[in-house]
Design an enzyme around this catalytic site. Structure first.
Site, mmCIF file in Angstrom:
data_model
loop_
_atom_site.group_PDB
_atom_site.id
_atom_site.type_symbol
_atom_site.label_atom_id
_atom_site.label_comp_id
_atom_site.label_asym_id
_atom_site.label_seq_id
_atom_site.Cartn_x
_atom_site.Cartn_y
_atom_site.Cartn_z
ATOM 1 N N TYR A 55 0.844 -1.207 0.000
ATOM 2 C CA TYR A 55 0.000 0.000 0.000
ATOM 3 C C TYR A 55 0.867 1.240 0.000
ATOM 4 O O TYR A 55 1.813 1.341 0.777
ATOM 5 C CB TYR A 55 -0.944 0.021 1.210
ATOM 6 C CG TYR A 55 -2.362 -0.105 0.722
ATOM 7 C CD1 TYR A 55 -2.987 0.988 0.130
ATOM 8 C CD2 TYR A 55 -3.032 -1.315 0.758
ATOM 9 C CE1 TYR A 55 -4.263 0.876 -0.397
ATOM 10 C CE2 TYR A 55 -4.299 -1.437 0.232
ATOM 11 C CZ TYR A 55 -4.914 -0.337 -0.354
ATOM 12 O OH TYR A 55 -6.152 -0.459 -0.873
ATOM 13 N N GLU A 57 -0.559 4.804 -0.672
ATOM 14 C CA GLU A 57 -1.364 6.003 -0.979
ATOM 15 C C GLU A 57 -0.503 7.249 -0.875
ATOM 16 O O GLU A 57 0.275 7.396 0.069
ATOM 17 C CB GLU A 57 -2.558 6.098 -0.023
ATOM 18 C CG GLU A 57 -3.656 5.129 -0.392
ATOM 19 C CD GLU A 57 -4.910 5.309 0.461
ATOM 20 O OE1 GLU A 57 -4.934 6.193 1.339
ATOM 21 O OE2 GLU A 57 -5.860 4.549 0.237
ATOM 22 N N ASP A 201 -5.664 12.473 -26.317
ATOM 23 C CA ASP A 201 -5.804 11.115 -25.793
ATOM 24 C C ASP A 201 -5.103 10.194 -26.787
ATOM 25 O O ASP A 201 -5.633 9.893 -27.855
ATOM 26 C CB ASP A 201 -7.282 10.763 -25.652
ATOM 27 C CG ASP A 201 -7.494 9.382 -25.055
ATOM 28 O OD1 ASP A 201 -6.525 8.596 -25.009
ATOM 29 O OD2 ASP A 201 -8.635 9.086 -24.646
ATOM 30 N N THR A 227 -2.939 5.176 -22.390
ATOM 31 C CA THR A 227 -2.865 3.872 -21.744
ATOM 32 C C THR A 227 -1.422 3.397 -21.836
ATOM 33 O O THR A 227 -0.654 3.865 -22.674
ATOM 34 C CB THR A 227 -3.757 2.841 -22.457
ATOM 35 O OG1 THR A 227 -3.425 2.832 -23.841
ATOM 36 C CG2 THR A 227 -5.230 3.162 -22.292
ATOM 37 N N LYS A 230 -2.229 -1.482 -24.976
ATOM 38 C CA LYS A 230 -2.396 -1.279 -26.422
ATOM 39 C C LYS A 230 -1.023 -1.353 -27.086
ATOM 40 O O LYS A 230 -0.205 -2.178 -26.694
ATOM 41 C CB LYS A 230 -3.131 0.031 -26.704
ATOM 42 C CG LYS A 230 -4.490 0.060 -25.988
ATOM 43 C CD LYS A 230 -5.443 1.099 -26.481
ATOM 44 C CE LYS A 230 -6.695 1.096 -25.634
ATOM 45 N NZ LYS A 230 -7.688 2.048 -26.012
ATOM 46 N N ARG A 236 -2.017 -3.239 -18.400
ATOM 47 C CA ARG A 236 -3.247 -2.449 -18.515
ATOM 48 C C ARG A 236 -3.206 -1.376 -17.442
ATOM 49 O O ARG A 236 -3.338 -1.646 -16.253
ATOM 50 C CB ARG A 236 -4.461 -3.334 -18.284
ATOM 51 C CG ARG A 236 -4.594 -4.443 -19.267
ATOM 52 C CD ARG A 236 -5.979 -4.994 -19.222
ATOM 53 N NE ARG A 236 -6.818 -4.302 -20.165
ATOM 54 C CZ ARG A 236 -6.900 -4.616 -21.454
ATOM 55 N NH1 ARG A 236 -6.204 -5.584 -21.964
ATOM 56 N NH2 ARG A 236 -7.709 -3.943 -22.246
HETATM 57 C C1 LIG Z 1 -8.666 2.438 -25.110
HETATM 58 C C2 LIG Z 1 -8.903 3.888 -24.991
HETATM 59 C C3 LIG Z 1 -9.112 4.490 -23.742
HETATM 60 C C4 LIG Z 1 -9.413 3.761 -22.465
HETATM 61 O O1 LIG Z 1 -8.737 2.746 -22.074
HETATM 62 P P1 LIG Z 1 -9.219 1.656 -21.013
HETATM 63 O O2 LIG Z 1 -7.929 1.257 -20.445
HETATM 64 O O3 LIG Z 1 -9.900 0.617 -21.823
HETATM 65 O O4 LIG Z 1 -10.108 2.288 -20.015
HETATM 66 C C5 LIG Z 1 -9.207 5.853 -23.694
HETATM 67 N N1 LIG Z 1 -9.124 6.602 -24.801
HETATM 68 C C6 LIG Z 1 -8.967 6.060 -26.017
HETATM 69 C C7 LIG Z 1 -8.894 6.953 -27.210
HETATM 70 C C8 LIG Z 1 -8.867 4.690 -26.161
HETATM 71 O O5 LIG Z 1 -8.753 4.153 -27.384
#
Ligand SMILES: *Cc1c(COP(=O)(O)O)cnc(C)c1O
Length: 433
Positions: A55, A57, A201, A227, A230, A236
């Site tokens: 932990y 925080e 994003d 993220t 991907k 993740r």
């Molecule tokens: C995949 C994705 C996310 C979110 O990812 P998660 O880990 O699935 O919550 C946010 N923005 C875009 C553009 C994405 O393609």
């Protein structure tokens, strides 16, 4: 292959069995979901480490629990590597995933009820960019924009017109199903004109930015959200990059004593989350180290070369692609003129071992439950070591599936077997590496 899960094998065979089946499935199919790739064993070792127990925080040097000297070391590594990788002033590596990272962006910049500009999911945007079933569309007001239904490209003059008419307080520049490049500099000009925040994003395209084959949002945006999984091939998780000082502090946050970086950190913890997932942060740090290598840049560049080669091979066979092709890692087959749907095609492809997803295309006349498109991406195949010549073979299989869609069960076993044999000639990170 050495035994990877000896304890599960003996002590929890049900889970062990499902992991083995998934590994076998992924080793014998073409994993073409555009948001997936393969994490390395070192990433998985870090994620499976004893840091899952700790932990912590707070943030490095300011924890609410004792015993965090080494946890600080892990989080500092991840933050420093993220900053180096993207040339960012500030990094927060605690978000549990991409969606929680985006939630933190809203909390850092806006008040509920504020107007934001984003792409609807049906146009290629993400749920968290103001889509109505998500918190982001319920607690904030989405002003939509999207690709032109004719050209499939985002028209920045149109984006500017909408922005000037609606004056949102924040603009999302980011997509989940758009095959072209985003012009962050043009987005930044528009955001400045209306005193809006600009947030990129880059969840889907982070590796392309690292490899220099997609424009870099960091110089232009207040916050960049991503993220770690991907195409980045980490665990993740999500992370946020930001400037330290806020461009609109006086206008929107005059009464706050916190700068932008501090507001991002406070939005993540304690605003939205409790303890950080240190084992995952360790995995992120491992992924960032690999992402700093020349090998990773080659991978990022090859992803796009492969996608372009696949697009060219499909177009040569007479297939339409949304937006006329790709500049990124993904392409969207456009079946608007066919009498089968995107869902029919993605199910048929999956039966044959080509795993993608059905997806709306610009100007789609079909419902989001069936669509006219199939989205396919090249990150996983590129992680396996495939090159342009391999994309020719992949295109030929896709073509055979689409030609035989009304008698797919007759042809599926043979195609499935050919693909399984083909996959055996590649080394799969995390599985057969
Ligand atoms: C995949 C994705 C996310 C979110 O990812 P998660 O880990 O699935 O919550 C946010 N923005 C875009 C553009 C994405 O393609």
């Amino acid at each position: 292959m050495t035994e990877r899960y000896p304890h599960l094998k003996v002590e929890d065979p049900e889970i062990y069995d499902l992991i083995q089946k998934q590994a076998e499935f992924e080793s014998t199919t073409l994993k073409m979901i555009a948001s997936e790739s393969f994490a390395s064993l070192r990433v998985m070792e870090a994620c499976g480490s004893i840091f899952t127990n700790k932990y912590a925080e707070g943030y490095p040097g300011a924890r609410y629990y004792e015993g965090n000297e080494f946890a600080d070391g892990i989080e500092n590594l991840a933050r420093d590597r993220a900053k180096e990788l993207f040339g960012a002033e500030h990094a927060n590596v605690q978000p549990y995933s991409g969606s929680p990272a985006n939630q933190a962006v809203y909390r850092a910049l806006l008040k509920p009820g504020d107007k934001i500009m984003g792409m609807p999911v049906s146009e290629g945007g993400h749920l968290t960019h103001g889509w109505k079933v998500s918190f982001s569309g319920q607690d904030y007001v989405q002003v939509p924009y999207g690709p032109d239904p004719e050209t499939g490209h985002i028209d920045m003059n149109k984006v500017r017109e909408i922005a000037l008419a609606e004056r949102p307080k924040m603009i999302w520049a980011g997509t989940s199903a758009y095959p072209h490049l985003l012009d962050y500099s043009a987005f930044a000009d528009i955001a400045r004109e209306i005193d809006a925040y600009l947030v990129a994003d880059i969840a889907h395209i982070n590796a392309l930015i690292i490899a220099g084959v997609h424009p870099d949002p960091v110089p232009y945006c207040d916050i960049v959200s991503s993220t770690a999984h991907k195409m980045l091939r980490g665990p993740r998780a999500g992370f946020l990059l930001s400037k330290i000082d806020d461009r609109y502090q006086q206008k929107y946050h005059a009464t706050s004593k916190f700068n932008l970086a501090q507001r991002v950190d406070r939005a993540v913890f304690p605003g939205l989350q409790g303890g950080p997932h240190l084992h995952i942060i360790a995995g992120m740090a491992a992924a960032f180290k690999f992402a700093l290598s020349d090998e990773f840049k080659d991978y990022g560049q090859q992803i796009v070369k492969n996608a372009k080669a696949l697009a060219a091979a499909l177009m040569a066979r007479g297939y339409d692609l949304a937006g006329g092709g790709t500049d990124t890692h993904l392409l969207i087959l456009d079946f608007r003129k066919k009498d089968f749907t995107g869902k029919d095609a993605s199910k048929a492809l999956a039966k044959c071992g080509i795993i993608g997803n059905f997806n709306m295309v610009p100007g789609d006349h079909r419902s989001p439950f069936v669509t006219s498109g199939v989205r396919l991406g090249t990150p996983s195949l590129t992680s396996m070591g495939m090159k342009e010549a391999d994309m020719e073979k992949v295109a030929a299989w896709i073509d055979r599936v689409c030609q035989n869609i009304d008698k797919i069960d007759d042809v599926a076993p043979a195609i499935r077997q050919e693909i399984a044999d083909f996959c055996k000639s590649f080394k799969i990170p995390g599985i057969s590496e």
